[in-house]
Motif scaffolding. Structure first.
Motif, short mmCIF file in Angstrom:
data_model
loop_
_atom_site.label_atom_id
_atom_site.label_comp_id
_atom_site.label_asym_id
_atom_site.label_seq_id
_atom_site.Cartn_x
_atom_site.Cartn_y
_atom_site.Cartn_z
N PHE A 193 6.55 -11.96 -5.76
CA PHE A 193 5.38 -12.18 -4.93
C PHE A 193 4.13 -11.87 -5.73
O PHE A 193 3.97 -10.76 -6.24
N LYS A 194 3.25 -12.85 -5.84
CA LYS A 194 2.10 -12.74 -6.74
C LYS A 194 0.79 -12.38 -6.04
O LYS A 194 -0.22 -12.19 -6.71
N GLU A 195 0.78 -12.30 -4.72
CA GLU A 195 -0.49 -12.25 -3.99
C GLU A 195 -0.83 -10.88 -3.40
O GLU A 195 -1.60 -10.78 -2.47
N LEU A 196 -0.25 -9.81 -3.93
CA LEU A 196 -0.63 -8.47 -3.49
C LEU A 196 -2.09 -8.19 -3.83
O LEU A 196 -2.61 -8.68 -4.83
N CYS A 197 -2.77 -7.39 -3.00
CA CYS A 197 -4.09 -6.90 -3.38
C CYS A 197 -3.90 -5.69 -4.30
O CYS A 197 -2.77 -5.28 -4.59
N GLY A 198 -4.98 -5.10 -4.78
CA GLY A 198 -4.87 -3.95 -5.66
C GLY A 198 -4.15 -2.79 -5.01
O GLY A 198 -3.32 -2.12 -5.64
N CYS A 199 -4.45 -2.54 -3.74
CA CYS A 199 -3.79 -1.46 -3.01
C CYS A 199 -2.31 -1.77 -2.82
O CYS A 199 -1.46 -0.86 -2.84
N VAL A 219 6.26 7.90 2.91
CA VAL A 219 5.23 6.95 2.44
C VAL A 219 4.76 6.00 3.54
O VAL A 219 3.75 5.31 3.35
N THR A 220 5.45 5.97 4.69
CA THR A 220 5.07 4.99 5.72
C THR A 220 3.64 5.19 6.26
O THR A 220 2.95 4.20 6.51
N PRO A 221 3.14 6.45 6.43
CA PRO A 221 1.75 6.57 6.90
C PRO A 221 0.73 5.97 5.93
O PRO A 221 -0.34 5.53 6.34
N ALA A 226 -3.02 0.72 3.11
CA ALA A 226 -2.65 -0.54 2.46
C ALA A 226 -2.92 -1.73 3.38
O ALA A 226 -3.32 -2.81 2.92
N ALA A 227 -2.74 -1.54 4.69
CA ALA A 227 -3.00 -2.62 5.65
C ALA A 227 -4.49 -2.93 5.73
O ALA A 227 -4.89 -4.10 5.79
N THR A 245 0.97 -5.19 6.36
CA THR A 245 0.05 -5.20 7.50
C THR A 245 0.79 -4.92 8.81
O THR A 245 0.29 -4.20 9.67
N PHE A 246 1.97 -5.49 8.95
CA PHE A 246 2.78 -5.28 10.16
C PHE A 246 3.10 -3.80 10.35
O PHE A 246 2.84 -3.21 11.41
#
Length: 570
Positions: A193-199, A219-221, A226-227, A245-246
């Motif tokens: 997947f190439k479309e991640l943002c920096g975060c 790490v879930t919180p 990241a969302a 985001t979900f």
């Protein structure tokens, strides 16, 4: 000049629609929406409606991930001084807060640094390299920047400091001298997947470290931050971006970070938080600190665990109010400049020495939407001036800037957004060449914004059993398609030949409020068309109209109801 929209229907294979409608036992309207999003099987629908943590890709597939987590682990075990470095926008700020929050649960020797927009500019500044020397830093993790910082990376290496770059901006053929570079857009990176943002890239580093070393950190919180970054950076909400985001929204709605909770209170937002709320309520407030003050204040706020609306929250709210007034003023000035330019131009190019550097990106976005042309807004009174570029859908402005890179002191970005700095004496010739290059490559249809219509809908499709739910089944299913954003946009419907139950009226000086009814007057629904008052007289002359709109939940006087969010009428 008012932008005219083209209406375009999704080209859908009807056999696929019939097949998915049978498999899922849904209407053909819903099936058409799903097929338009590439969901053509029971399995893909299950993944879409019921995302799971197991859908994330293995972070070790990203080039240099293993050496990055091993180097980070050595820093933690040996209590080395780790510096988290990030850009000053929402993506960078959320990245810094997320990574710092994670590492501080593992080490007491963690600092963070973000450059000052006015004094240092974008990227890893040479001023920050001096700070690293003064504070005896051993390892730098640079987030949402670094891929074009050749001089700073070389300076860091010369000081025997290791640098891990976590970036998503388009790399050049030459790469900076770093210990490791994490960027799925590298030509030889096989990450799926190439479309991640920096975060998002930073989160993959955290996730991979947690998977490899089994540290006792939840790490879930962190997905909340990241969302925010993912939605604000306008990356496609598909694949891992949709997962981030979900799950991030789930955390925000069930157990929000204190800082985000306080920001929503400050923004007067109640009820369920959606991706749209992250974009329009949270992101501008985080961004405002980096634009007019210092991004490190926003990071401090995001790292705080204060139950109350602390002074930082109030300060950022005040800075955001200043930012809003400033960008409105500068937008009007920019539009005034453009009104004097020939209509046959295919670009919006404006400059003023008096505009604030921190808001030119917002202004570029606004005037790009207004005139719908590739846009550059420049500012600065010194010899070196800076600016932001924005592009229309389908047109790669980064490629054009790359062709003209001989003009730049520096530039960087991606397909639809970029930043640049240039010597002031070269501005006029650069603007001429930019217009020439765009005109030679852009297709005329790209200059006409298109509203993609998912399906036709009738009011009979919206009639429902009030006893079971205040909303019809079609809307309840659409709600399960969230989060919405680029690549997974909210479904758009066309309602043909509908009539007004009462006379439309202008509200808030620039919006039109409707109430529509079916032919028997047995069903009525409200509609709102924002920033459309110039169309009011034209609307009054029509008995029936075609309306393109999305379905939206409205809350007024304590009552929830369904309404149409109108995009265009004919």
């Amino acid at each position: 000049m008012e932008v005219k929209y083209a209406w375009g229907k999704q080209k859908i294979d009807n056999s696929l629609v019939e097949n998915i409608a049978k498999q899922l036992n849904v209407s053909e309207v819903i099936a058409r929406i799903l097929v338009g999003r590439g969901i053509t099987s029971f399995e893909s629908a299950q993944n879409y409606f019921r995302p799971s943590w197991g859908d994330f890709h293995d972070g070790l597939l990203m080039k240099n991930m293993r050496i990055s987590i091993d180097r980070l682990n050595r820093a933690i075990q040996e209590k080395q001084h780790v510096l988290v470095y990030g850009d000053y926008d929402v993506d960078g700020t959320c990245s810094v807060a997320m990574m710092t929050s994670f590492l501080r649960q593992l080490s007491s020797n963690v600092s963070f640094y973000q450059p000052h927009r006015e004094k240092e500019g974008y990227g890893i500044s040479l001023l920050s390299v001096q700070w690293m020397t003064d504070h005896e830093v051993d390892l730098v993790i640079a987030l949402d920047c670094g891929i074009k910082d050749f001089k700073s990376a070389a300076a860091i290496r010369s000081l025997n400091i290791d640098l891990i770059i976590c970036d998503h901006h388009t790399p050049s053929e030459e790469l900076p001298s770093a210990f490791a570079i994490l960027n799925p857009k590298q030509a030889d990176c096989s990450y799926p997947f190439k479309e991640l943002c920096g975060c998002g890239v930073g989160f993959k580093l955290i996730q991979s470290y947690e998977d490899r070393y089994k540290v006792n950190v939840d790490v879930t919180p962190l997905l909340q931050l990241a969302a925010v970054a993912t939605t604000a950076d306008v990356v496609p909400l598909v694949d891992e971006n949709r997962l981030i985001t979900f799950f991030g929204l789930f955390e925000i709605n069930s157990n929000p970070m204190k800082a985000l909770h306080n920001l929503f209170i400050s923004a007067k937002k109640n009820g369920e938080i959606t991706a749209s709320d992250l974009v329009f309520k949270i992101a501008p407030r985080i961004n405002a600190a980096g634009r007019l003050s210092t991004a490190m204040k926003a990071t401090e706020l995001l790292l705080s665990d204060d139950d109350n609306l602390n002074p930082l929250t109030k300060e950022i709210e005040n800075v955001n109010s200043q930012r809003r007034l400033m960008d409105e003023k500068i937008t009007l000035e920019a539009l005034s400049q453009l009104d004097k330019q020939p209509n046959e131009r295919v670009t919006n190019l404006v400059y003023s020495p008096n505009w604030h550097k921190g808001v030119v990106g917002i202004v570029a976005s606004r005037i790009m939407e207004y005139y719908y042309k590739p846009t550059i807004v420049m500012t600065g009174s010194d010899n070196v001036i800076t600016g932001s570029a924005r592009s229309v859908k389908g047109f790669n402005v980064y490629d054009i800037l790359h062709k003209l890179q001989h003009y730049f002191i520096r530039f960087g970005g991606h397909k639809y957004a970029a930043g640049l700095s240039i010597e002031k004496k070269n501005l006029k010739s650069f603007f001429i060449d930019f217009e020439k290059e765009v005109k030679a490559t852009i297709q005329s249809e790209m200059l006409v914004p298109t509203i993609k219509i998912d399906s036709e809908l009738t009011f009979s499709d919206l009639i429902h059993d009030q006893k079971s739910s205040p909303y019809p089944k079609i809307y309840r299913i659409i709600k399960q398609m969230e989060p919405f954003g680029p690549g997974n946009s909210k479904p758009v419907f066309i309602f043909k030949g509908i009539k007004n139950a009462i006379k439309p009226r202008i509200v808030g000086e620039k919006h039109i409020k409707f109430r529509f009814s079916d032919n028997n007057n047995s069903f009525q629904i409200d509609g709102i068309w924002f920033n459309s008052a110039s169309n009011f007289q034209k609307i009054l002359k029509k008995n029936k109209i075609d309306v393109v709109a999305t379905l939206n939940q409205n809350f007024f006087n304590g009552i929830y109801s369904l309404q149409l969010m109108i995009k265009d009428v004919n």
